[in-house]
Write an enzyme that holds these catalytic residues in place. Structure first.
Site, PDB file in Angstrom:
ATOM      1  N   LEU A   1      24.011  45.699  72.041  1.00  0.00           N
ATOM      2  CA  LEU A   1      23.331  45.122  73.472  1.00  0.00           C
ATOM      3  C   LEU A   1      24.360  44.392  74.378  1.00  0.00           C
ATOM      4  O   LEU A   1      24.265  44.688  75.577  1.00  0.00           O
ATOM      5  CB  LEU A   1      22.360  44.261  73.077  1.00  0.00           C
ATOM      6  CG  LEU A   1      21.428  43.715  74.206  1.00  0.00           C
ATOM      7  CD1 LEU A   1      20.810  44.927  75.071  1.00  0.00           C
ATOM      8  CD2 LEU A   1      20.295  42.967  73.515  1.00  0.00           C
TER       9      LEU A   1
ATOM     10  N   ASP B   1      33.244  36.997  71.801  1.00  0.00           N
ATOM     11  CA  ASP B   1      32.645  37.389  70.644  1.00  0.00           C
ATOM     12  C   ASP B   1      33.216  37.164  69.383  1.00  0.00           C
ATOM     13  O   ASP B   1      34.351  36.492  69.643  1.00  0.00           O
ATOM     14  CB  ASP B   1      32.379  38.929  70.459  1.00  0.00           C
ATOM     15  CG  ASP B   1      31.482  39.800  69.727  1.00  0.00           C
ATOM     16  OD1 ASP B   1      30.455  40.146  70.057  1.00  0.00           O
ATOM     17  OD2 ASP B   1      31.782  39.711  68.320  1.00  0.00           O
TER      18      ASP B   1
ATOM     19  N   ASP C   1      32.996  31.562  68.342  1.00  0.00           N
ATOM     20  CA  ASP C   1      31.902  31.840  67.147  1.00  0.00           C
ATOM     21  C   ASP C   1      31.059  30.812  68.028  1.00  0.00           C
ATOM     22  O   ASP C   1      31.089  29.427  67.989  1.00  0.00           O
ATOM     23  CB  ASP C   1      32.724  31.093  66.096  1.00  0.00           C
ATOM     24  CG  ASP C   1      31.907  31.058  64.740  1.00  0.00           C
ATOM     25  OD1 ASP C   1      30.531  31.215  65.100  1.00  0.00           O
ATOM     26  OD2 ASP C   1      32.271  30.798  63.650  1.00  0.00           O
ATOM     27  N   VAL C   2      29.759  31.379  68.081  1.00  0.00           N
ATOM     28  CA  VAL C   2      28.743  30.560  68.600  1.00  0.00           C
ATOM     29  C   VAL C   2      28.354  29.509  67.852  1.00  0.00           C
ATOM     30  O   VAL C   2      27.427  28.277  68.322  1.00  0.00           O
ATOM     31  CB  VAL C   2      27.751  31.576  69.058  1.00  0.00           C
ATOM     32  CG1 VAL C   2      28.076  32.417  70.146  1.00  0.00           C
ATOM     33  CG2 VAL C   2      26.834  31.937  67.853  1.00  0.00           C
TER      34      VAL C   2
ATOM     35  N   SER D   1      13.795  38.191  70.038  1.00  0.00           N
ATOM     36  CA  SER D   1      13.067  39.276  69.347  1.00  0.00           C
ATOM     37  C   SER D   1      11.951  39.283  69.268  1.00  0.00           C
ATOM     38  O   SER D   1      11.085  38.253  69.139  1.00  0.00           O
ATOM     39  CB  SER D   1      13.795  39.464  67.831  1.00  0.00           C
ATOM     40  OG  SER D   1      13.316  40.360  67.222  1.00  0.00           O
TER      41      SER D   1
ATOM     42  N   TYR E   1      15.493  35.537  59.714  1.00  0.00           N
ATOM     43  CA  TYR E   1      15.494  36.223  61.041  1.00  0.00           C
ATOM     44  C   TYR E   1      14.424  35.834  62.110  1.00  0.00           C
ATOM     45  O   TYR E   1      14.451  35.473  63.193  1.00  0.00           O
ATOM     46  CB  TYR E   1      15.848  37.646  61.070  1.00  0.00           C
ATOM     47  CG  TYR E   1      16.222  38.346  62.314  1.00  0.00           C
ATOM     48  CD1 TYR E   1      17.387  38.244  62.823  1.00  0.00           C
ATOM     49  CD2 TYR E   1      15.080  39.117  62.905  1.00  0.00           C
ATOM     50  CE1 TYR E   1      17.493  38.935  63.934  1.00  0.00           C
ATOM     51  CE2 TYR E   1      15.404  39.781  63.907  1.00  0.00           C
ATOM     52  CZ  TYR E   1      16.700  39.824  64.513  1.00  0.00           C
ATOM     53  OH  TYR E   1      17.058  40.603  65.794  1.00  0.00           O
TER      54      TYR E   1
ATOM     55  N   LYS F   1      14.513  33.358  65.423  1.00  0.00           N
ATOM     56  CA  LYS F   1      14.116  34.153  66.789  1.00  0.00           C
ATOM     57  C   LYS F   1      12.755  33.210  67.486  1.00  0.00           C
ATOM     58  O   LYS F   1      12.716  33.287  68.463  1.00  0.00           O
ATOM     59  CB  LYS F   1      13.801  35.598  66.651  1.00  0.00           C
ATOM     60  CG  LYS F   1      15.217  36.214  66.473  1.00  0.00           C
ATOM     61  CD  LYS F   1      16.110  36.248  67.428  1.00  0.00           C
ATOM     62  CE  LYS F   1      17.457  36.846  67.058  1.00  0.00           C
ATOM     63  NZ  LYS F   1      18.465  37.004  68.117  1.00  0.00           N
TER      64      LYS F   1
ATOM     65  N   SER G   1      21.317  49.703  65.833  1.00  0.00           N
ATOM     66  CA  SER G   1      22.728  49.199  66.118  1.00  0.00           C
ATOM     67  C   SER G   1      23.075  48.633  64.669  1.00  0.00           C
ATOM     68  O   SER G   1      22.784  49.033  63.405  1.00  0.00           O
ATOM     69  CB  SER G   1      22.777  47.911  66.930  1.00  0.00           C
ATOM     70  OG  SER G   1      22.141  46.820  66.031  1.00  0.00           O
TER      71      SER G   1
HETATM   72  N1  LIG Z   1      19.002  45.911  67.548  1.00  0.00           N
HETATM   73  C1  LIG Z   1      17.930  45.734  67.321  1.00  0.00           C
HETATM   74  O1  LIG Z   1      17.017  46.248  67.051  1.00  0.00           O
HETATM   75  C2  LIG Z   1      17.350  44.166  68.102  1.00  0.00           C
HETATM   76  C3  LIG Z   1      16.021  44.085  68.022  1.00  0.00           C
HETATM   77  C4  LIG Z   1      15.798  42.768  68.600  1.00  0.00           C
HETATM   78  C5  LIG Z   1      16.567  41.714  69.037  1.00  0.00           C
HETATM   79  N2  LIG Z   1      17.840  42.112  68.719  1.00  0.00           N
HETATM   80  C6  LIG Z   1      19.064  40.942  68.990  1.00  0.00           C
HETATM   81  O2  LIG Z   1      19.974  41.584  70.141  1.00  0.00           O
HETATM   82  C7  LIG Z   1      20.999  40.811  69.906  1.00  0.00           C
HETATM   83  C8  LIG Z   1      22.094  42.043  69.801  1.00  0.00           C
HETATM   84  O3  LIG Z   1      21.822  42.710  68.645  1.00  0.00           O
HETATM   85  P1  LIG Z   1      22.859  44.161  68.416  1.00  0.00           P
HETATM   86  O4  LIG Z   1      21.648  45.047  67.831  1.00  0.00           O
HETATM   87  O5  LIG Z   1      23.350  44.539  69.724  1.00  0.00           O
HETATM   88  O6  LIG Z   1      23.709  43.773  67.229  1.00  0.00           O
HETATM   89  P2  LIG Z   1      25.343  43.919  67.100  1.00  0.00           P
HETATM   90  O7  LIG Z   1      25.636  43.726  65.779  1.00  0.00           O
HETATM   91  O8  LIG Z   1      25.602  45.299  67.414  1.00  0.00           O
HETATM   92  O9  LIG Z   1      25.818  43.070  68.144  1.00  0.00           O
HETATM   93  C9  LIG Z   1      25.725  41.463  67.625  1.00  0.00           C
HETATM   94  C10 LIG Z   1      27.175  40.809  68.047  1.00  0.00           C
HETATM   95  O10 LIG Z   1      26.973  39.372  67.889  1.00  0.00           O
HETATM   96  C11 LIG Z   1      28.374  39.233  67.362  1.00  0.00           C
HETATM   97  N3  LIG Z   1      28.346  37.791  66.553  1.00  0.00           N
HETATM   98  C12 LIG Z   1      27.720  37.694  65.379  1.00  0.00           C
HETATM   99  N4  LIG Z   1      27.902  36.465  64.817  1.00  0.00           N
HETATM  100  C13 LIG Z   1      28.645  35.883  65.857  1.00  0.00           C
HETATM  101  C14 LIG Z   1      28.991  34.389  65.983  1.00  0.00           C
HETATM  102  N5  LIG Z   1      28.864  33.408  65.158  1.00  0.00           N
HETATM  103  N6  LIG Z   1      29.827  34.192  67.106  1.00  0.00           N
HETATM  104  C15 LIG Z   1      29.729  35.215  68.197  1.00  0.00           C
HETATM  105  N7  LIG Z   1      29.406  36.298  68.159  1.00  0.00           N
HETATM  106  C16 LIG Z   1      28.627  36.744  66.899  1.00  0.00           C
HETATM  107  C17 LIG Z   1      28.827  40.360  66.542  1.00  0.00           C
HETATM  108  O11 LIG Z   1      30.162  40.450  66.371  1.00  0.00           O
HETATM  109  C18 LIG Z   1      28.189  41.509  67.342  1.00  0.00           C
HETATM  110  O12 LIG Z   1      29.109  42.015  68.170  1.00  0.00           O
HETATM  111  C19 LIG Z   1      21.003  39.979  68.736  1.00  0.00           C
HETATM  112  O13 LIG Z   1      20.876  38.587  69.169  1.00  0.00           O
HETATM  113  C20 LIG Z   1      19.791  40.607  67.834  1.00  0.00           C
HETATM  114  O14 LIG Z   1      19.176  39.665  67.090  1.00  0.00           O
HETATM  115  C21 LIG Z   1      18.336  43.378  68.457  1.00  0.00           C
END
Ligand SMILES: NC(=O)c1ccc[n+]([C@@H]2O[C@H](COP(=O)([O-])OP(=O)(O)OC[C@H]3O[C@@H](n4cnc5c(N)ncnc54)[C@H](O)[C@@H]3O)[C@@H](O)[C@H]2O)c1
Length: 249
Positions: free
Chosen positions: A19, A39, A64-65, A144, A157, A161, A192
């Protein structure tokens, strides 16, 4: 070509993920001037940066967030370099182990909270410290639909959220008169890296609960960019659900 972000500076956390990368590409397609991609995963950031148009100033930053000092430094450096941050999209997130509550460790619980909720808090706080009363900023938190609906086997989770959604409201109220808008997007499921290791039957059953089927990252970016842009200038504290109908029943 849409140019809502011409002359704007945008920061995206979690930009190495599905995303985050899609949000970055959408900002680029809409003419953003400067893009700061942050990231834990530098290789993913480099690949993304190399795919973006060369007329945009793209900076990649290790972040690192869960580390508030790092987030403060990232925002302060961006303000020093580009004058302001027009928008921050807090995308970094992780899932928790697929397990019922009695089988979770305290570490499982705290890990999800430290990235999903504390990480978002650090982003909001960094912007508030640097820019409140100085420069308008739109903050967009990625929550989410699981923060609004209960998912068994995903308590850390879901709860973290839900925390992001409520933190969004409180922050919006605290900073409305000081130039900061804070909103959230609640996606349904788009496959993802978060779903790696889930058996196909589990994925099929999740997809069946989405009347419009699984989404893709680009299904989510429209809402993110609306909230990030001046088009939503009278919107704050809201969580927009983009979930293919998951939350309807
Ligand atoms: N994929 C889904 O179905 C979905 C649904 C609802 C919400 N989300 C939310 O969308 C967002 C993005 O998810 P995605 O599906 O792209 O996942 P993804 O795993 O592809 O991306 C998440 C990114 O966050 C980074 N990350 C993790 N921990 C970190 C930290 N401590 N500091 C900095 N970066 C960090 C990872 O390196 C990764 O690049 C997330 O917050 C996820 O909870 C995703």
């Amino acid at each position: 070509m849409a140019t809502r972000f011409e002359s704007k500076t945008a920061v995206v956390s979690g930009a190495g993920g599905a995303l985050g990368a899609s949000v970055a590409q959408s900002f680029a397609a809409e003419g953003v001037k400067s893009l700061i991609l942050a990231d834990l995963n530098p290789a993913a950031l480099e690949a993304l940066a190399n795919s973006l148009p060369s007329d945009i100033t793209v900076t990649t930053e290790a972040l690192d967030v869960t580390n508030g000092d790092q987030f403060d430094a990232l925002i302060a450096d961006t303000v020093e370099r580009f004058g302001t941050v027009d928008t921050l999209v807090n995308t970094a997130g992780i899932v928790s182990p697929n397990a019922r509550i009695h089988n979770l460790s305290t570490t499982d619980w705290e890990r999800a909270f430290s990235v999903n909720l504390t990480g978002t808090f650090h982003g909001i706080r960094a912007v508030a410290r640097a820019l409140r009363k100085k420069s308008p900023v739109s903050i967009v938190n990625i929550a989410s639909v699981s923060g609004l609906t209960a998912w068994a086997y995903a308590a850390p989770y879901c709860a973290s959220k839900a925390g992001v959604i409520h933190l969004t409201r409180v922050a919006a109220l605290e900073y409305a008169k000081e130039g900061l808008r804070v909103n959230a997007v609640c996606p349904g499921t788009f496959p993802s890296a978060l779903h790696e290791g889930l058996p196909q039957e589990a994925l099929d059953s999740i997809e069946a609960k989405h009347p419009l089927g699984f989404g893709t990252p680009t299904d989510i970016t429209g809402a993110v960019l609306y909230l990030a842009s001046d088009e939503s200038s009278w919107v704050t504290g809201q969580s927009i659900v983009v979930d293919g109908g998951y939350s309807l029943p």
